[in-house]
Design a protein around this motif. Structure first.
Motif, PDB file in Angstrom:
ATOM      1  N   ALA A  11     -26.723  -3.661   9.623  1.00 20.64           N
ATOM      2  CA  ALA A  11     -26.473  -3.763  11.054  1.00 20.64           C
ATOM      3  C   ALA A  11     -25.818  -5.110  11.355  1.00 20.64           C
ATOM      4  O   ALA A  11     -25.958  -6.060  10.570  1.00 20.64           O
ATOM      5  CB  ALA A  11     -27.780  -3.630  11.823  1.00 20.64           C
TER       6      ALA A  11
ATOM      7  N   THR B 216     -28.434   2.350  13.931  1.00 20.84           N
ATOM      8  CA  THR B 216     -27.024   1.982  14.005  1.00 20.84           C
ATOM      9  C   THR B 216     -26.699   0.906  12.977  1.00 20.84           C
ATOM     10  O   THR B 216     -27.347  -0.137  12.910  1.00 20.84           O
ATOM     11  CB  THR B 216     -26.692   1.454  15.417  1.00 20.84           C
ATOM     12  N   ALA B 217     -25.702   1.193  12.135  1.00 20.47           N
ATOM     13  CA  ALA B 217     -25.337   0.283  11.053  1.00 20.47           C
ATOM     14  C   ALA B 217     -24.148   0.863  10.301  1.00 20.47           C
ATOM     15  O   ALA B 217     -23.779   2.024  10.494  1.00 20.47           O
ATOM     16  CB  ALA B 217     -26.507   0.090  10.087  1.00 20.47           C
TER      17      ALA B 217
END
Length: 120
Positions: free
Chosen positions: A39, A90-91
């Motif tokens: 991330a 999310t990454a």
């Protein structure tokens, strides 16, 4: 071994995505395969790994019960099925190959990464 990750994209929280990692240059049937993610502003972290024979998979606590790693040695491809996605997933997701399963980024081969964005 060259690795090509794909399947990332934008998804709403609670949704699903399947990432693929296609290998070329050498068959992956003798390699342990893994997924990591990074991330923004954070270190690369382990997500999941699968040994050459598909048994004894390992997962990060944060994804257990939501993500599933699998492999198709005939297709020289590894998958990461992600369900019940959260914004904290999310990454950029990277696939990796090595001689054995480890949970640190010490794998010999890496793909270029695919971005997963989970909106709330």
């Amino acid at each position: 071994v060259q690795l090509q990750a794909s399947g990332g994209g934008l998804v709403q929280a609670g949704g699903s995505l399947r990432l693929s990692c296609a290998a070329s240059g050498r068959i992956i049937s003798n390699y342990a395969m893994a997924w990591f993610r990074q991330a923004p502003g954070k270190e690369r972290e382990f997500v999941a790994a699968i040994p050459w024979n598909g048994s004894g998979r390992d997962y990060a606590d944060s994804v257990k019960g939501r993500f599933t790693i699998s492999r198709d040695n005939a297709k020289n491809t590894v998958y990461l099925q992600m369900s019940s996605l959260k914004p904290e997933d999310t990454a950029v997701y990277y696939c990796a190959a090595g001689t054995r399963i480890i949970t640190t980024p010490g794998y010999a081969y890496w793909g270029q990464g695919t971005l997963v964005t989970v909106s709330s």
